[in-house]
Scaffold this active site. Structure first.
Site, PDB file in Angstrom:
ATOM      1  N   GLU A  93      16.504 -22.948  -9.703  1.00  0.00           N
ATOM      2  CA  GLU A  93      15.709 -21.636  -9.836  1.00  0.00           C
ATOM      3  C   GLU A  93      17.130 -20.851 -10.056  1.00  0.00           C
ATOM      4  OE1 GLU A  93      13.626 -19.785  -9.880  1.00  0.00           O
ATOM      5  OE2 GLU A  93      13.803 -18.014  -9.017  1.00  0.00           O
ATOM      6  N   LYS A 116      17.333 -17.780 -12.966  1.00  0.00           N
ATOM      7  CA  LYS A 116      17.598 -16.381 -12.446  1.00  0.00           C
ATOM      8  C   LYS A 116      18.827 -15.721 -13.520  1.00  0.00           C
ATOM      9  CE  LYS A 116      15.079 -15.435 -10.979  1.00  0.00           C
ATOM     10  NZ  LYS A 116      13.799 -15.858 -10.648  1.00  0.00           N
ATOM     11  N   TRP A 159      -2.989  -2.363  -1.673  1.00  0.00           N
ATOM     12  CA  TRP A 159      -2.588  -3.641  -2.259  1.00  0.00           C
ATOM     13  C   TRP A 159      -3.381  -4.635  -1.491  1.00  0.00           C
ATOM     14  CZ3 TRP A 159      -0.380  -6.239  -6.059  1.00  0.00           C
ATOM     15  CH2 TRP A 159       0.345  -7.567  -5.584  1.00  0.00           C
ATOM     16  N   ASN A 204      -0.802   1.116   6.111  1.00  0.00           N
ATOM     17  CA  ASN A 204       0.014  -0.054   5.268  1.00  0.00           C
ATOM     18  C   ASN A 204       0.448  -1.098   6.169  1.00  0.00           C
ATOM     19  OD1 ASN A 204       1.738  -1.270   3.513  1.00  0.00           O
ATOM     20  ND2 ASN A 204       3.317   0.369   3.517  1.00  0.00           N
ATOM     21  N   GLY A 205       0.361  -2.286   6.097  1.00  0.00           N
ATOM     22  CA  GLY A 205       0.903  -3.252   7.152  1.00  0.00           C
ATOM     23  C   GLY A 205      -0.277  -4.209   7.298  1.00  0.00           C
ATOM     24  N   LYS A 239       6.175  -9.887 -17.075  1.00  0.00           N
ATOM     25  CA  LYS A 239       6.037 -10.253 -15.673  1.00  0.00           C
ATOM     26  C   LYS A 239       4.922 -11.135 -15.418  1.00  0.00           C
ATOM     27  CE  LYS A 239       6.677  -9.862 -11.402  1.00  0.00           C
ATOM     28  NZ  LYS A 239       7.773 -10.696 -10.648  1.00  0.00           N
ATOM     29  N   HIS A 261      26.718 -38.661 -16.358  1.00  0.00           N
ATOM     30  CA  HIS A 261      25.835 -39.296 -17.116  1.00  0.00           C
ATOM     31  C   HIS A 261      25.515 -38.579 -18.499  1.00  0.00           C
ATOM     32  CE1 HIS A 261      25.163 -42.455 -14.310  1.00  0.00           C
ATOM     33  NE2 HIS A 261      24.575 -41.480 -13.492  1.00  0.00           N
ATOM     34  N   GLU A 301      17.603 -15.472 -17.090  1.00  0.00           N
ATOM     35  CA  GLU A 301      16.729 -14.358 -17.226  1.00  0.00           C
ATOM     36  C   GLU A 301      17.327 -13.170 -17.341  1.00  0.00           C
ATOM     37  OE1 GLU A 301      13.888 -15.367 -13.906  1.00  0.00           O
ATOM     38  OE2 GLU A 301      12.569 -14.852 -15.454  1.00  0.00           O
ATOM     39  N   CYS A 339       0.755  -1.175  -0.144  1.00  0.00           N
ATOM     40  CA  CYS A 339       0.047  -0.015  -0.063  1.00  0.00           C
ATOM     41  C   CYS A 339       0.941   1.290   0.128  1.00  0.00           C
ATOM     42  CB  CYS A 339      -0.946  -0.218   1.170  1.00  0.00           C
ATOM     43  SG  CYS A 339      -1.863  -1.608   1.678  1.00  0.00           S
ATOM     44  N   ARG A 384       4.443   1.010  -6.592  1.00  0.00           N
ATOM     45  CA  ARG A 384       4.285  -0.053  -5.609  1.00  0.00           C
ATOM     46  C   ARG A 384       3.261  -0.996  -5.812  1.00  0.00           C
ATOM     47  NH1 ARG A 384       6.666   2.095  -0.676  1.00  0.00           N
ATOM     48  NH2 ARG A 384       5.088   1.074   0.889  1.00  0.00           N
TER      49      ARG A 384
HETATM   50  C1  AGP Z   1      10.838 -16.049 -12.703  1.00  0.00           C
HETATM   51  O1  AGP Z   1      11.589 -15.061 -12.778  1.00  0.00           O
HETATM   52  C2  AGP Z   1       9.756 -15.725 -14.010  1.00  0.00           C
HETATM   53  N1  AGP Z   1       9.894 -14.517 -14.584  1.00  0.00           N
HETATM   54  C3  AGP Z   1       8.690 -16.539 -14.355  1.00  0.00           C
HETATM   55  O2  AGP Z   1       9.300 -18.090 -14.587  1.00  0.00           O
HETATM   56  C4  AGP Z   1       7.704 -16.862 -13.567  1.00  0.00           C
HETATM   57  O3  AGP Z   1       7.845 -17.376 -12.302  1.00  0.00           O
HETATM   58  C5  AGP Z   1       6.548 -17.692 -14.305  1.00  0.00           C
HETATM   59  O4  AGP Z   1       5.898 -16.678 -15.584  1.00  0.00           O
HETATM   60  C6  AGP Z   1       5.366 -17.952 -13.299  1.00  0.00           C
HETATM   61  O5  AGP Z   1       4.739 -17.044 -12.923  1.00  0.00           O
HETATM   62  P1  AGP Z   1       3.542 -16.613 -11.846  1.00  0.00           P
HETATM   63  O6  AGP Z   1       4.193 -17.080 -10.390  1.00  0.00           O
HETATM   64  O7  AGP Z   1       2.989 -15.475 -11.646  1.00  0.00           O
HETATM   65  O8  AGP Z   1       2.551 -17.876 -12.210  1.00  0.00           O
END
Ligand code: AGP
Length: 613
Positions: free
Chosen positions: A486, A490, A78, A104-105, A608, A509, A493, A2, A27
């Site tokens: 993960e 990262k 939010w 906010n909180g 996103k 393998h 990406e 928020c 935000r």
């Molecule tokens: C992660 O850094 C991503 N950009 C991507 O893999 C993301 O996690 C994926 O698209 C899933 O998104 P969501 O969590 O909003 O479902």
């Protein structure tokens, strides 16, 4: 998260407040509102959706956007408690509508306070935790707003930044914070409050930063400060030199770095929301509808995409380990086109930061068709996933703005662990005393994350030497393999480096054919029983000329001779390490991107929220 603004001065307050809220849009929010005090008394206007819908609402009433008031408070919400709606939007008022509050909180004891206030005849209008604050202040109001606020604060548990105005006390705004941000702007003949500096910059660059539980009382010509007991305080003014863009990022260069650094708080918020303290601390999932019947499941299936799927892979291990129940982690985009053999006795956990990912929603709907019950883990209240699932567990990460997910991931893990532990309890796999020690370990993770972050320059230095590597492999076993997945994602990406994750035992393998002197191998080594296996794998890649970075516990010197560099994280249970070991990897990805001159917040080709297939 928020956004709060407040203004007292000589200008028409509405445009000042709306403008301040616009500066806080980064935000993230789903609704907005203002309360102003003027000739017509206390006026509250709020609206679901983006700021233009609030602006239109006010303009349709006044024709010119003002409400003849020179003081007021505003808020972008939010959603946390209750869906985004006009009613749940802030400001909230007491029953008579003379006191208005923006917040906010999270008020953690809101349910208890609500029951108590209802017993005193208060009728609630919204589903929010915030509304209790307005009623509580009114309950203590005896002609002195400051005193009523200090009395009300004594009853509040949780985190808050609050802006408060009162019709019968029309010349001041009261503001207070605990564990949520709030700054006071000191202008000429005007004073302001805001969640963040960008909302103040058009009026002043002189600010006071409030410490936890400090109260600011803003008049037109001065600001007074008090501690929680109402005793007067002297505070130092600071001058802000940042430009507006830097200020939005809280002084961080990028949102990604800001969000990585927000993880300790996000972890605490996510955990706290799900604990109860009744004869010892235990997990409270009853509030979200998780009763013993859920633990009768035959199998747990976790479905998600990308980073959220990696949280699912860790979840699979956690369910097997803590609850001894068969578990699978499914990539949603694959699952939806398979002919999976699901059973109405399966429980599906669907993880999605946005709650809107097309493949993830499709997997959920398939599970639903097969008769399975569905738990959603999401960061967005009122998202499609939240609306369609049987039961929702929110992550309390706050909005994640950088495309690369960081704090959403670690808070997803926190949720997964809590559900797995509760499953374990209900299935009789975990004894009460064991649960207590697991919860203690979860509670310590936030502090551990802070310690890791305090050593981030080590990762930055390492990245400045290694960012040009064209091949980076992450490897580990069990929980560490999932973190490798993960970490490799990262790095891909945000730095566009070719990176892969390998289960360390799989190396020989095939993947080892790729290893040469141009390779960096990051070995995540937190599974104590498998240290010797990992050590052999590191020796194998070193023998082929690769550089090796090891991530392991404080006090472990096992890998010192084999690795080129060791980055240490605080010790916790081996099964909980993903929340910690991923942090250096997030930082490594971030610093590699920066070294390569890339914008980590907006990686090429990525969105996103992936709402289409
Ligand atoms: C992660 O850094 C991503 N950009 C991507 O893999 C993301 O996690 C994926 O698209 C899933 O998104 P969501 O969590 O909003 O479902």
């Amino acid at each position: 998260m928020c956004g709060i603004v407040g203004y007292i001065g000589n200008e028409e307050a509405v445009p000042v407040l709306l403008n301040g809220l616009k500066r806080l849009e980064y935000r993230g929010y789903d609704s907005a509102g203002i309360a102003v005090l003027g000739q017509a008394g206390l006026l509250v206007r709020k609206s679901k959706g983006a700021l233009p819908s609030l602006e239109d609402k006010i303009a349709s009433e006044t024709g010119q956007g003002g409400l003849n008031a020179v003081m007021g408070i505003g808020h972008t919400r939010w959603a946390t408690h209750g869906e985004p709606s006009d009613i749940n939007s802030h400001p909230h008022t007491d029953v008579s509508g003379k006191i208005a509050v923006v917040h906010n909180g999270i008020i953690e004891n809101h349910a208890k306070l609500k029951a108590w206030l209802e017993a005193h005849g208060v009728v609630f209008r919204s589903e929010t935790d915030t509304e209790v604050v307005a009623h509580l202040i009114d309950f203590h109001y005896n002609g002195d707003l400051l005193q009523a606020v200090t009395e009300a604060l004594k009853r509040l548990e949780g985190s808050y930044a609050l802006g408060i105005i009162c019709e019968s006390d029309p010349d001041r705004i009261i503001a207070v914070r605990k564990e949520s941000p709030l700054v006071v702007g000191a202008g000429q003949g005007e004073n302001l409050i805001a969640s963040d500096v960008p909302a103040l910059l058009e009026h002043t660059r002189d600010v006071y930063y409030l410490a936890d539980r400090e109260i600011a009382v803003l008049y037109r010509d001065r600001v007074e400060f008090f501690n929680e007991d109402g005793q007067s305080l002297q505070k130092e003014k600071s001058h802000v030199d940042w430009d507006a863009e830097a200020a939005e990022k809280g002084g961080y260069e990028h949102f990604m770095l800001k969000e990585i650094n927000e993880q300790p708080k996000a972890l605490t918020d996510t955990l706290r929301a799900r604990l109860k303290n009744e004869g010892g601390t235990s997990i409270n999932l009853e509030e979200i509808g998780f009763d013993a019947s859920w633990a009768e499941a035959r199998r747990v299936v976790i479905a998600a995409c990308g980073t959220a799927w990696h949280a699912g892979v860790i979840g699979k291990h956690a369910f097997e380990y803590f609850a001894q129940i068969p578990a699978d982690a499914e990539i949603a985009s694959e699952y939806r086109y398979r002919n999976p053999l699901s059973d109405p006795k399966d429980i599906f956990i669907i993880i999605s930061q946005s709650g809107e990912t097309a493949d993830t929603l499709a997997a959920m709907r398939m599970a639903r068709k097969a008769g399975a019950r569905i738990i959603a883990i999401t960061n967005v209240v009122g998202s499609t996933l939240a609306r369609e699932a049987d039961l929702v567990m929110y992550t309390w990460a706050g909005p994640e703005i950088a495309v690369a997910s960081t704090k959403a991931f670690t808070t997803q893990l926190m949720c997964v662990y809590l559900i797995a532990l509760q499953f374990g309890m209900l299935r009789g796999v975990i004894a009460k005393n064991e649960l207590t020690s697991h919860i203690e370990a979860l509670e310590q993770l936030s502090g551990h994350a802070t310690r890791i972050l305090s050593a981030q320059e080590n990762i930055q230095r390492f990245a400045s030497r290694q960012f040009n590597k064209t091949k980076v492999f992450f490897m580990g076993r069990l929980f560490d393999y999932a973190v490798s997945l993960e970490s490799a994602l990262k790095l891909k990406e945000v730095s566009y480096t070719h990176s892969e994750a390998f289960a360390a035992g799989e190396l020989k393998h095939g993947p080892i054919a790729l290893v040469d002197t141009s390779t960096l191998v990051v070995a995540i080594c937190t599974q104590t029983a498998l240290f010797d296996k990992m050590d052999s794998n590191i020796k194998e890649v070193k023998a082929r000329g690769a550089a090796a970075l090891v991530i392991t516990y404080d006090g472990v010197d096992y890998f010192d001779k084999t690795a080129d560099e060791v980055f240490r994280i605080p010790r916790t249970e081996d099964s909980l390490t993903p929340i910690l070991s991923v942090i250096p990897c997030q930082l490594y990805a971030y610093y590699c991107a920066v070294q390569r001159g890339l914008d980590p917040d907006k990686p090429r080709n990525l969105a996103k929220s992936v709402t289409v297939e």
